[in-house]
Design an enzyme around this catalytic site. Structure first.
Site, PDB file in Angstrom:
ATOM      1  CE  LYS A 158      -4.156  -0.266   2.638  1.00 41.20           C
ATOM      2  NZ  LYS A 158      -4.526  -0.535   4.121  1.00 41.20           N
ATOM      3  N   GLY A 164      -8.554   6.999  -1.485  1.00 42.93           N
ATOM      4  CA  GLY A 164      -9.345   6.723  -2.725  1.00 42.93           C
ATOM      5  C   GLY A 164      -9.393   5.570  -2.869  1.00 42.93           C
ATOM      6  CG  LEU A 203      -6.687  -7.971   6.537  1.00 46.34           C
ATOM      7  CD1 LEU A 203      -7.678  -7.292   7.919  1.00 46.34           C
ATOM      8  CD2 LEU A 203      -6.715  -9.795   7.981  1.00 46.34           C
ATOM      9  NE  ARG A 291     -11.805  13.076   3.966  1.00 46.50           N
ATOM     10  CZ  ARG A 291     -12.246  12.003   3.993  1.00 46.50           C
ATOM     11  NH1 ARG A 291     -13.761  11.629   4.195  1.00 46.50           N
ATOM     12  NH2 ARG A 291     -11.504  10.304   3.541  1.00 46.50           N
TER      13      ARG A 291
HETATM   14  P1  ADP Z   1      -7.381   4.323   1.060  1.00 43.29           P
HETATM   15  O1  ADP Z   1      -7.107   5.232   1.328  1.00 43.29           O
HETATM   16  O2  ADP Z   1      -6.645   4.705  -0.384  1.00 43.29           O
HETATM   17  O3  ADP Z   1      -9.805   4.516   0.999  1.00 43.29           O
HETATM   18  P2  ADP Z   1      -7.526   2.678   2.473  1.00 43.29           P
HETATM   19  O4  ADP Z   1      -6.504   1.840   3.322  1.00 43.29           O
HETATM   20  O5  ADP Z   1      -9.116   2.854   3.390  1.00 43.29           O
HETATM   21  O6  ADP Z   1      -6.757   2.579   1.990  1.00 43.29           O
HETATM   22  O7  ADP Z   1      -8.058   0.805   2.267  1.00 43.29           O
HETATM   23  C1  ADP Z   1      -9.600   1.193   1.533  1.00 43.29           C
HETATM   24  C2  ADP Z   1     -10.091  -0.051   1.205  1.00 43.29           C
HETATM   25  O8  ADP Z   1      -9.261  -1.689   0.674  1.00 43.29           O
HETATM   26  C3  ADP Z   1     -10.218  -1.078   2.558  1.00 43.29           C
HETATM   27  O9  ADP Z   1     -11.627  -1.029   2.689  1.00 43.29           O
HETATM   28  C4  ADP Z   1     -10.539  -2.691   2.047  1.00 43.29           C
HETATM   29  O10 ADP Z   1     -11.772  -2.422   1.703  1.00 43.29           O
HETATM   30  C5  ADP Z   1      -9.367  -2.442   1.348  1.00 43.29           C
HETATM   31  N1  ADP Z   1      -8.483  -2.786   2.003  1.00 43.29           N
HETATM   32  C6  ADP Z   1      -7.502  -2.136   3.145  1.00 43.29           C
HETATM   33  N2  ADP Z   1      -6.512  -3.110   3.393  1.00 43.29           N
HETATM   34  C7  ADP Z   1      -6.879  -3.651   2.775  1.00 43.29           C
HETATM   35  C8  ADP Z   1      -6.111  -5.849   4.225  1.00 43.29           C
HETATM   36  N3  ADP Z   1      -4.932  -5.462   4.404  1.00 43.29           N
HETATM   37  N4  ADP Z   1      -6.718  -6.259   3.349  1.00 43.29           N
HETATM   38  C9  ADP Z   1      -7.758  -6.237   2.616  1.00 43.29           C
HETATM   39  N5  ADP Z   1      -7.930  -5.044   2.174  1.00 43.29           N
HETATM   40  C10 ADP Z   1      -7.523  -4.194   2.110  1.00 43.29           C
END
Ligand code: ADP
Length: 447
Positions: A158, A164, A203, A291
């Protein structure tokens, strides 16, 4: 309280903020691009200033122009809404230097939570459970391999500056790892100007559950329960509900208390959301948004608390109007994000709305900036409105949602309304049995 607030946003959220200001007797200033001169929030604001051409970088992200609009109109504070400048720490700092109040948390808190690596480390320190993974940025394949072996495949790479739902790559085995790392880094660089990436356990079947928090900026803080945002397409939320059908009261209270504690320890000011993945009874922090969220209305519907009003109170130094003991949850609420998109291909569908009839009646709320005859410009995201429905329980809420969806008419453009009409009749949705992959599977089966 403020005399005049400038709203540095557009669409439904600009209108949402404007409504809260009006109720408090605060004068409003709308800023808009040349593509948005006919927008509802511009029409309803006390004053409006055109800040540039349609591309967001020249208007809604143009700090110089927004500051000038603030000076010309004499606004004392700026509400950033969501998106655009809402999580820009530099913007918050610049406003402070100009004696203009940023309606949101401190620049420092925005910065910490905007860097997902630092956010995760902060969460760990505050006793919030996090997804297992690297503790810092990962640059080389050897380190990546070591961490992946420790936490076990599949892993997710990530972007530290991600948002987004962009900049994420799954590696299912060691064979994919090198390429996933390389692609994630170059995509992160291109999208966010920062190639820092980190690794966490991927996950398999989690739900996305988040906790709404508010801090008074003086060491006080509360939580307002949870929202389930598991119905997603390409990591973008489509439908949200409060409370989550997956949690019991004990889990809800435990996680709420952990998050409220964190807010108090940070000395956080204003509204925030702590996002988790939830699998097999365990919570894993993924990020904190500093926010107002798109889906905040479902929380408002079950608590009766106006979150924007509270943001304005906190930012003006008045603190929160309620304590944790005052927060009670009543019934169930669901929000559908109505996008100007084809309901099957999701191709954006800007253009003129030839006929518009929003639903009404008991427990039905429509947050939207569009109207009959309005032309949706092609330059911005495709959210045109949110249908939010409240019922005394989830069953009543779903019945009401189906009725409200049937009543909603938007002609002249494509919208995602037909998709929601299908979803509301689906037994998995009715039973609350869905995770973050459910919608993608459903759409793939249909295709
Ligand atoms: P963003 O800031 O780009 O929205 P997030 O970290 O909030 O990123 O993750 C967005 C979505 O990506 C989560 O709601 C989930 O669906 C998926 N996701 C993020 N991290 C994981 C993970 N470790 N395992 C599985 N899915 C993930």
């Amino acid at each position: 309280m403020f005399n005049k607030v400038l709203i540095a946003n557009r669409g439904e959220i600009a209108l949402r903020v404007l409504r809260a200001c009006k109720e408090l007797g605060i004068a409003t200033v709308a800023v808009h691009s040349t593509a948005d001169s006919e927008a509802m929030h511009v029409r309803l604001a006390d004053e409006s200033v055109c800040i540039g051409p349609p591309p967001a970088r020249d208007s809604y992200l143009n700090i110089h122009e927004i500051l000038a609009a603030c000076e010309i109109t004499g606004a004392d504070a700026i509400h950033p809404g969501y998106g655009f400048l809402s999580e820009n720490a530099k913007f918050a700092e610049i406003l402070e230097a100009h004696d203009i109040v940023f309606i949101g948390p401190s620049a420092e808190h925005i910065r910490i939570m905007g860097d997902k690596i630092e956010a995760k480390n902060t969460a760990r320190r505050l006793g919030i459970p996090v997804v297992p993974g690297s503790e810092g940025a990962v640059t080389d394949e050897d380190t990546a391999r070591g961490i992946a072996e420790e936490i076990g495949y599949p892993v997710l790479i990530k972007a530290a500056s991600g948002g987004g739902g962009r900049g994420m790559k799954v590696a299912r085995s060691q064979a994919d790892l090198g390429e996933a790392l390389h692609t994630a880094r170059s995509e992160a660089k291109a999208a966010f100007g920062d190639d820092a990436v980190y690794i966490e356990k991927y996950l398999g079947q989690p739900r996305h559950i988040e906790i709404q928090v508010m801090g008074d900026g003086k060491g006080g803080g509360v939580h307002l329960g949870d929202r389930d945002c598991s119905l997603q397409r390409r990591h973008q939320k489509i439908l949200e509900e409060a409370n989550s059908p997956a949690l019991n009261g004990e889990e809800r209270k435990r996680m709420g208390d952990i998050c409220a504690n964190a807010v108090r320890e940070l000395g956080y000011a204003g509204a925030g959301t702590v996002e988790f993945l939830y699998e097999n009874g365990e919570f894993y922090f993924i990020e904190m948004n500093t926010r107002l969220q798109v889906e905040h209305p479902v929380t408002e519907m079950i608590t009766g608390i106006d979150l924007v009003n509270e943001q304005l109170r906190v930012a003006s130094g008045g603190g929160l109007s309620f304590t944790q003991e005052d927060v009670t949850f009543s019934g169930h609420a669901i929000e559908c994000r109505i996008n100007a998109e084809h309901p099957e291909t999701f191709v954006p569908s800007p253009g003129r709305i030839s006929y518009y009839h929003p639903p009404g009646g008991l427990g039905v709320r429509v947050d939207s900036g569009v109207y009959q005859g309005y032309s949706i410009p092609p330059h911005y995201d495709s959210l045109i409105g949110k249908l939010i429905v409240h019922g005394r329980n989830r069953v009543e809420c779903l019945m009401r949602l189906r009725r409200a969806l049937d009543e909603y008419v938007v002609d002249g453009i494509n919208t995602t309304l037909p998709l929601f009409r299908e979803l509301v009749s689906n037994t998995d949705i009715q039973d609350g049995h869905y995770n973050i992959h459910w919608l993608e599977h459903y759409l793939a089966q249909k295709a």
